[in-house]
Design a protein around this motif. Sequence first.
Motif, PDB file in Angstrom:
ATOM      1  N   ASP A   1       0.882  -1.192   0.155  1.00  0.00           N
ATOM      2  CA  ASP A   1      -0.027   0.196   0.020  1.00  0.00           C
ATOM      3  C   ASP A   1       0.852   1.295   0.085  1.00  0.00           C
ATOM      4  OD1 ASP A   1      -2.142  -1.511   0.062  1.00  0.00           O
ATOM      5  OD2 ASP A   1      -2.383  -1.432   2.257  1.00  0.00           O
TER       6      ASP A   1
ATOM      7  N   ARG B   1     -16.200  -4.039  -6.636  1.00  0.00           N
ATOM      8  CA  ARG B   1     -17.100  -5.430  -6.364  1.00  0.00           C
ATOM      9  C   ARG B   1     -16.312  -6.375  -5.561  1.00  0.00           C
ATOM     10  NH1 ARG B   1     -18.357  -6.694 -11.274  1.00  0.00           N
ATOM     11  NH2 ARG B   1     -16.559  -8.373 -11.470  1.00  0.00           N
ATOM     12  N   LYS B   2     -15.002  -6.454  -6.207  1.00  0.00           N
ATOM     13  CA  LYS B   2     -14.098  -7.389  -5.468  1.00  0.00           C
ATOM     14  C   LYS B   2     -13.959  -7.038  -3.856  1.00  0.00           C
ATOM     15  CE  LYS B   2     -11.394  -9.041  -9.281  1.00  0.00           C
ATOM     16  NZ  LYS B   2     -10.054  -9.091  -9.756  1.00  0.00           N
ATOM     17  N   ASN B   3     -13.737  -6.039  -3.579  1.00  0.00           N
ATOM     18  CA  ASN B   3     -13.723  -5.407  -2.062  1.00  0.00           C
ATOM     19  C   ASN B   3     -15.082  -5.615  -1.215  1.00  0.00           C
ATOM     20  OD1 ASN B   3     -10.960  -4.490  -1.845  1.00  0.00           O
ATOM     21  ND2 ASN B   3     -11.485  -2.771  -3.023  1.00  0.00           N
TER      22      ASN B   3
ATOM     23  N   ASN C   1     -18.370  -1.851 -10.335  1.00  0.00           N
ATOM     24  CA  ASN C   1     -16.624  -1.329 -10.755  1.00  0.00           C
ATOM     25  C   ASN C   1     -16.064  -2.675 -10.154  1.00  0.00           C
ATOM     26  OD1 ASN C   1     -13.893  -0.707  -9.662  1.00  0.00           O
ATOM     27  ND2 ASN C   1     -14.452   0.981 -11.384  1.00  0.00           N
ATOM     28  N   LEU C   2     -15.486  -3.143 -11.117  1.00  0.00           N
ATOM     29  CA  LEU C   2     -14.519  -4.492 -10.914  1.00  0.00           C
ATOM     30  C   LEU C   2     -13.823  -4.358  -9.527  1.00  0.00           C
ATOM     31  CD1 LEU C   2     -13.423  -7.249 -11.726  1.00  0.00           C
ATOM     32  CD2 LEU C   2     -11.473  -5.960 -12.890  1.00  0.00           C
ATOM     33  N   HIS C   3     -12.916  -3.613  -9.227  1.00  0.00           N
ATOM     34  CA  HIS C   3     -12.228  -3.281  -7.743  1.00  0.00           C
ATOM     35  C   HIS C   3     -13.242  -3.170  -6.830  1.00  0.00           C
ATOM     36  CE1 HIS C   3      -8.760  -3.567 -10.258  1.00  0.00           C
ATOM     37  NE2 HIS C   3      -9.083  -2.884 -10.899  1.00  0.00           N
TER      38      HIS C   3
ATOM     39  N   ASP D   1      -4.169   6.079  -1.102  1.00  0.00           N
ATOM     40  CA  ASP D   1      -4.351   4.652  -1.416  1.00  0.00           C
ATOM     41  C   ASP D   1      -5.461   3.884  -0.690  1.00  0.00           C
ATOM     42  OD1 ASP D   1      -3.105   1.966  -2.828  1.00  0.00           O
ATOM     43  OD2 ASP D   1      -3.501   1.515  -0.827  1.00  0.00           O
TER      44      ASP D   1
ATOM     45  N   LYS E   1     -15.348  -9.575  -0.860  1.00  0.00           N
ATOM     46  CA  LYS E   1     -14.193  -9.611   0.273  1.00  0.00           C
ATOM     47  C   LYS E   1     -14.857  -9.564   1.699  1.00  0.00           C
ATOM     48  CE  LYS E   1      -9.559  -8.862  -1.784  1.00  0.00           C
ATOM     49  NZ  LYS E   1      -8.635  -8.146  -1.866  1.00  0.00           N
TER      50      LYS E   1
ATOM     51  N   HIS F   1     -10.810   2.510  -4.036  1.00  0.00           N
ATOM     52  CA  HIS F   1     -11.718   1.357  -4.186  1.00  0.00           C
ATOM     53  C   HIS F   1     -12.338   1.060  -3.009  1.00  0.00           C
ATOM     54  CE1 HIS F   1      -9.336   1.480  -7.977  1.00  0.00           C
ATOM     55  NE2 HIS F   1     -10.695   1.428  -8.566  1.00  0.00           N
ATOM     56  N   ARG F   2     -11.373   0.844  -1.778  1.00  0.00           N
ATOM     57  CA  ARG F   2     -11.989   0.095  -0.579  1.00  0.00           C
ATOM     58  C   ARG F   2     -13.067   1.269   0.077  1.00  0.00           C
ATOM     59  NH1 ARG F   2      -5.981  -0.859  -0.608  1.00  0.00           N
ATOM     60  NH2 ARG F   2      -5.862   0.672   1.064  1.00  0.00           N
TER      61      ARG F   2
END
Length: 112
Positions: free
Chosen positions: A8, A62-64, A58-60, A90, A67, A93-94
């Motif tokens: 990060d 959605r992935k977060n 959004n791909l990132h 940084d 998780k 997306h989170r």
Amino acid sequence: MNEPEEHDFPAAADYLSLLYGKKPVRETVRRLRDEKTRLRKAKDIMRASGVDLLPADNLHVRKNIEKVMRGKKLSPVLLVRRPEGLIIADGYHRVCAAYHLTEDLTVPCRLA
């Protein structure tokens, strides 16, 4: 998570290097490493930074979200306070993922 992942910090430096010179970036990243992790609400981070909320698909983002739904913890967001406003160095997306889960969700962050 309480501690940022090691990758990060270089990611924050890469982003900040687009805005500032080497010396201020190096000093800011050092301060981010030294700061304690604290909690802030997703809605407040979004408002203070002035960035647009990415969509939940959004791909990132959605992935977060996925998780978190699986019970995994995300790395703290790295934030920089500047006279012109808050910079998400940084973790953009989170923060967006947290906002979509609930805007009142507390997000672990480091603030320098």
